[in-house]
Scaffold this motif. Structure first.
Motif, mmCIF file in Angstrom:
data_model
loop_
_atom_site.group_PDB
_atom_site.id
_atom_site.type_symbol
_atom_site.label_atom_id
_atom_site.label_comp_id
_atom_site.label_asym_id
_atom_site.label_seq_id
_atom_site.Cartn_x
_atom_site.Cartn_y
_atom_site.Cartn_z
ATOM 1 N N LEU A 76 -4.057 -1.621 -7.731
ATOM 2 C CA LEU A 76 -4.349 -0.800 -6.867
ATOM 3 C C LEU A 76 -3.416 0.372 -6.621
ATOM 4 N N ASN A 77 -3.727 1.622 -6.592
ATOM 5 C CA ASN A 77 -2.997 2.851 -6.371
ATOM 6 C C ASN A 77 -3.328 3.412 -5.227
ATOM 7 N N VAL A 78 -2.347 3.825 -4.454
ATOM 8 C CA VAL A 78 -2.562 4.452 -3.254
ATOM 9 C C VAL A 78 -1.457 5.715 -3.637
ATOM 10 N N ASN A 79 -2.049 6.907 -3.158
ATOM 11 C CA ASN A 79 -1.767 8.321 -3.343
ATOM 12 C C ASN A 79 -1.392 8.908 -2.247
ATOM 13 N N ALA A 80 -0.127 10.034 -2.185
ATOM 14 C CA ALA A 80 -0.094 10.538 -0.877
ATOM 15 C C ALA A 80 0.313 9.557 0.328
ATOM 16 N N LEU A 81 1.259 8.808 0.172
ATOM 17 C CA LEU A 81 1.247 7.662 1.030
ATOM 18 C C LEU A 81 1.784 8.270 2.461
ATOM 19 N N LEU A 82 1.234 7.613 3.327
ATOM 20 C CA LEU A 82 1.559 7.858 4.654
ATOM 21 C C LEU A 82 2.162 6.515 5.373
ATOM 22 N N LEU A 83 2.956 6.929 6.615
ATOM 23 C CA LEU A 83 3.755 5.799 7.306
ATOM 24 C C LEU A 83 2.899 4.638 7.540
ATOM 25 N N GLY A 84 1.436 5.089 7.784
ATOM 26 C CA GLY A 84 0.439 4.097 8.278
ATOM 27 C C GLY A 84 0.204 3.171 7.389
ATOM 28 N N ASP A 85 0.610 3.394 6.101
ATOM 29 C CA ASP A 85 0.113 2.654 4.845
ATOM 30 C C ASP A 85 1.268 1.455 4.521
ATOM 31 N N SER A 86 2.224 1.452 5.456
ATOM 32 C CA SER A 86 3.044 0.351 5.486
ATOM 33 C C SER A 86 2.271 -0.880 5.698
ATOM 34 N N ALA A 87 2.391 -2.004 4.892
ATOM 35 C CA ALA A 87 1.521 -3.233 5.319
ATOM 36 C C ALA A 87 1.856 -4.069 4.258
ATOM 37 N N LEU A 88 1.241 -5.192 4.375
ATOM 38 C CA LEU A 88 1.189 -6.243 3.115
ATOM 39 C C LEU A 88 0.084 -6.297 2.330
ATOM 40 N N TYR A 89 -0.117 -5.932 1.070
ATOM 41 C CA TYR A 89 -1.158 -5.720 0.385
ATOM 42 C C TYR A 89 -1.443 -7.087 -0.358
ATOM 43 N N LEU A 90 -2.591 -7.725 -0.001
ATOM 44 C CA LEU A 90 -3.150 -8.983 -0.654
ATOM 45 C C LEU A 90 -4.099 -8.825 -1.621
#
Lengths: 112, 112
Positions: A76-90
């Motif tokens: 899983l790739n996430v670009n241009a991270l935002l504060l709201g991307d903070s989470a548990l990724y399952l």
């Protein structure tokens, strides 16, 4: 028989950075799904991969992308991270056509 | 938008008590239904599937009412180890993929 494994277990990034999370499915499983779980919420479906293709996608922006490899593992790739991307990724795996999904321990991402 | 609604709780019950959780879902075409259990900072784990005929696993009983789009979980003789968040989960099948939609979870604390 190894279950679903994920790496890394924890990750800290800053806004604007990019991150790659990895998942190895349970032995014999060929389908991998990714979920995002924010604090106090249930997991939200991001997308599902089968035969190295994205088969279905949830309501997530294009900043979220993925890949499945011939051995069925997935990223899983996430670009241009935002504060709201903070989470548990399952990550969850299943055998195509099977209903029961087995979850990995997750990757905790903190975006500062 | 497909939704699954649960009472977030928390439910604080003494050991030995009986507790019931309810859940409603919005998509009448949803195919399968589950209860998952999630311990603090851990991944969700399948507790049991839910059938219209009702099913029981030890102290746990699950029931589905398709007409009302309603799912329930009953826990009898609560144990301290039952303390967790219980997630109501609906499986939707479309275009060859299997997507889980989770409720936000109901938190249970069993008190000595």
């Amino acid at each position: 028989d190894a279950g679903v494994t994920q790496s890394p277990t924890h990750l800290i990034k800053t806004r604007g950075q990019q991150v790659t999370l990895r998942c190895s499915p349970k032995s014999g499983h060929d389908t991998v799904s990714w979920y995002q779980q924010a604090l106090g919420q249930g997991p939200q479906f991001i997308f599902q991969y089968y035969e190295e293709e994205e088969r279905q996608r949830g309501n997530f922006p294009d900043r979220f992308s993925g890949h499945q490899f011939p051995n069925y593992s997935s990223e899983l790739n996430v670009n241009a991270l935002l504060l709201g991307d903070s989470a548990l990724y399952l990550c969850a795996s299943t055998l195509s056509g099977g209903e029961t999904q087995y979850f990995g321990p997750g990757t905790r991402l903190l975006v500062l | 938008r497909k939704e699954v609604e649960q009472d977030p709780g928390p439910f604080n019950v003494p050991e030995g008590a009986t507790v019931a959780f309810n859940c409603t879902y919005s998509n009448s075409a949803s195919q399968s239904f589950f209860w998952y259990r999630q311990d603090c900072r851990k991944e969700p784990k399948l507790l049991m599937s839910v059938y219209s005929s009702g099913n029981e696993d030890g102290r746990f009983t699950a029931q589905l009412n398709r007409a009302s789009q309603y799912i329930s979980l009953l826990i009898r003789d609560s144990k301290l180890s039952d303390s967790a968040t219980y997630l109501c989960v609906v499986l939707d099948v479309g275009a060859g993929s299997y997507q889980l939609t989770f409720g936000k979870g109901t938190k249970l604390s069993v008190i000595p």
